[in-house]
Scaffold this motif. Structure first.
Motif, mmCIF file in Angstrom:
data_model
loop_
_atom_site.group_PDB
_atom_site.id
_atom_site.type_symbol
_atom_site.label_atom_id
_atom_site.label_comp_id
_atom_site.label_asym_id
_atom_site.label_seq_id
_atom_site.Cartn_x
_atom_site.Cartn_y
_atom_site.Cartn_z
ATOM 1 N N LEU A 102 18.551 67.245 51.616
ATOM 2 C CA LEU A 102 18.750 68.570 51.018
ATOM 3 C C LEU A 102 19.221 68.457 49.570
ATOM 4 O O LEU A 102 18.835 69.255 48.720
ATOM 5 N N LEU A 132 10.908 69.789 53.598
ATOM 6 C CA LEU A 132 11.548 69.113 54.724
ATOM 7 C C LEU A 132 10.527 68.433 55.630
ATOM 8 O O LEU A 132 10.803 67.361 56.179
ATOM 9 N N LEU A 152 21.593 73.286 57.082
ATOM 10 C CA LEU A 152 20.899 73.905 55.948
ATOM 11 C C LEU A 152 21.682 75.112 55.444
ATOM 12 O O LEU A 152 21.913 75.242 54.235
ATOM 13 N N TYR A 155 24.894 74.064 53.723
ATOM 14 C CA TYR A 155 24.618 73.481 52.416
ATOM 15 C C TYR A 155 24.315 74.567 51.389
ATOM 16 O O TYR A 155 24.825 74.534 50.256
#
Length: 176
Positions: A102, A132, A152, A155
């Motif tokens: 990420l 991804l 995700l 983040y």
């Protein structure tokens, strides 16, 4: 010849006190135990049926005919405990790799969370998912979609909270 070697070793053994002998013996046993453990883990690595959500019952059926399975331990509970530690470490490694991926995606920024809330949210999410799926690290958590989505989201929230990155000429970029 073997008798002679045992006798020589036995004669030399009196030079070491009992505590030292015990310490050397325990170190030797530890080395052997670690060797069996590495061999068992290598067996698990080689088994293509092992996934992040595999159960011990499923995997045991696949690997029980391998010699490394029986050499690890006579106790099935000990094998199962080692399998659980193995899977737990794999999950932690995969999550860490996913988080690192990420950080490497250029289209994810401090504005991403806001963009997902907006009208173009679906297209931005497709763009992120496309990145991804192009990397192995993005695919390993397909077995754990809730964890993947949570990582995700966490983040993106973290990026939004910290705002834009400091300029490259900043004097203290590590403060971010």
């Amino acid at each position: 010849k073997q008798w002679y070697q045992r006798r020589v070793r036995g004669e030399l053994a009196h030079l070491i006190d009992a505590d030292q002998k015990e310490k050397l013996f325990m170190e030797h046993i530890e080395v052997l135990s670690n060797k069996r453990k590495r061999s068992f883990r290598k067996l698990l690595d080689e088994c293509e049926h092992v996934t992040l959500t595999s159960t011990w019952k499923e995997i045991r059926r696949k690997i029980k005919h391998d010699a490394r399975y029986s050499k690890y331990s006579d106790d099935d509970k000990e094998r199962e405990a080692e399998f659980q530690r193995y899977v737990k470490e794999k999950v932690a490694t995969c999550k860490s790799d996913f988080r690192q991926l990420l950080k490497e995606i250029k289209c994810v920024s401090h504005k991403s969370k806001e963009m997902l809330r907006g009208a173009n949210g679906d297209s931005h999410m497709r763009e992120i998912r496309q990145f991804l799926t192009n990397d192995k690290r993005g695919l390993v958590l397909d077995d754990l979609p809730e964890d993947r989505d949570r990582i995700l989201d966490d983040y993106l929230t973290e990026l939004e909270k910290f705002g834009p990155p400091p300029p490259p000429t900043a004097t203290r970029p590590s403060k971010r």
